[in-house]
Design a protein around this motif. Structure first.
Motif, short mmCIF file in Angstrom:
data_model
loop_
_atom_site.label_atom_id
_atom_site.label_comp_id
_atom_site.label_asym_id
_atom_site.label_seq_id
_atom_site.Cartn_x
_atom_site.Cartn_y
_atom_site.Cartn_z
N VAL A 126 16.66 22.91 4.27
CA VAL A 126 16.59 22.54 2.85
C VAL A 126 16.72 23.78 1.97
O VAL A 126 17.42 23.78 0.96
N ALA A 127 16.03 24.84 2.36
CA ALA A 127 16.09 26.08 1.60
C ALA A 127 17.49 26.69 1.64
O ALA A 127 17.98 27.20 0.63
N ILE A 128 18.13 26.62 2.80
CA ILE A 128 19.49 27.17 2.92
C ILE A 128 20.44 26.41 2.00
O ILE A 128 21.26 27.00 1.29
N GLY A 129 20.32 25.09 1.99
CA GLY A 129 21.18 24.29 1.11
C GLY A 129 20.92 24.58 -0.35
O GLY A 129 21.87 24.68 -1.15
N ALA A 130 19.64 24.73 -0.72
CA ALA A 130 19.30 24.99 -2.12
C ALA A 130 19.82 26.35 -2.57
O ALA A 130 20.38 26.49 -3.67
#
Length: 223
Positions: A126-130
């Protein structure tokens, strides 16, 4: 896009790849920044995950500065800028096209590399996508802000350091909302949209103000 603008865009893409801040140089510098941080903070994976978005954004900001000092300088040295000024074409459109070409040659590869480099910082999917999404939206603003600094230092032989001094303070709002958006997505997806929309607004504002300010500075330097 008219024929001359499309031809100019193709030329600028070719020049942006060849001159000073190519995609490979930017990505390697981005990699160097990201890989050095774990050595500095230690093997604490939780700490790396917390500071990961900020590290990626700072790395992208510093990598974006590479080659910006040559954004207009080459055209000024070979007389292309003077010819364009005398042609009666829109200088603001010239700046916008040059910024778009520079971003595609140097900024877009950073966005593409960000998910891979995020693994070094122990970021969750999720953090990578954000972070990747915020970089995709925010890095054009960094390029447009950098264009203002490049136009102000175009007449200086070694204006790279002064360019960084001018650009980094102006880029702080983009950095703040880019990191805030990524942090919000990690901890709670609901407030993600507020800083993200502000980041989008900053990019749109720089897309309007940046070419106007850069064109004014270029006209002043040519007088």
């Amino acid at each position: 896009m008219t024929g001359w603008a499309l031809s100019l865009f193709r030329r600028e893409i070719s020049l942006a790849v060849r001159v000073g801040g190519s995609a490979m140089v930017g990505v390697l510098f981005f990699l160097a920044v990201v890989t050095v941080i774990p050595f500095g903070v230690g093997p604490d994976l939780n700490l790396l995950a917390r500071i990961g978005p900020a590290v990626l954004w700072i790395g992208a900001l510093l990598a974006t500065l590479l080659g910006l000092d040559r954004l207009f300088q080459a055209d000024r040295e070979d007389g292309a800028l003077d010819l364009f000024l005398m042609s009666g074409r829109s200088l603001e459109l010239l700046v916008l096209i040059k910024c778009l070409a520079h971003w595609m040659a140097t900024g877009l590869p950073l966005v593409i590399a960000a998910p891979v480099l995020a693994i070094f910082l122990n970021l969750e999917p999720v953090a990578i996508g954000a972070v990747t999404l915020t970089l995709l939206v925010g890095t054009p603003a960094l390029t447009l802000i950098g264009a203002v600094g490049a136009s102000l230092t175009v007449s200086l032989r070694r204006g790279g350091l002064l360019l960084a001094v001018l650009v980094i303070p102006l880029a702080i709002p983009v950095l703040i909302f880019g990191v805030s958006s990524a942090d919000a997505a990690i901890h709670d997806p609901v407030p993600f949209m507020t800083p993200f929309l502000i980041l989008c607004a900053l990019t749109l504002i720089t897309a309007v103000i940046g070419p106007l300010a850069s064109a004014a500075a270029l006209r002043f330097s040519s007088d």
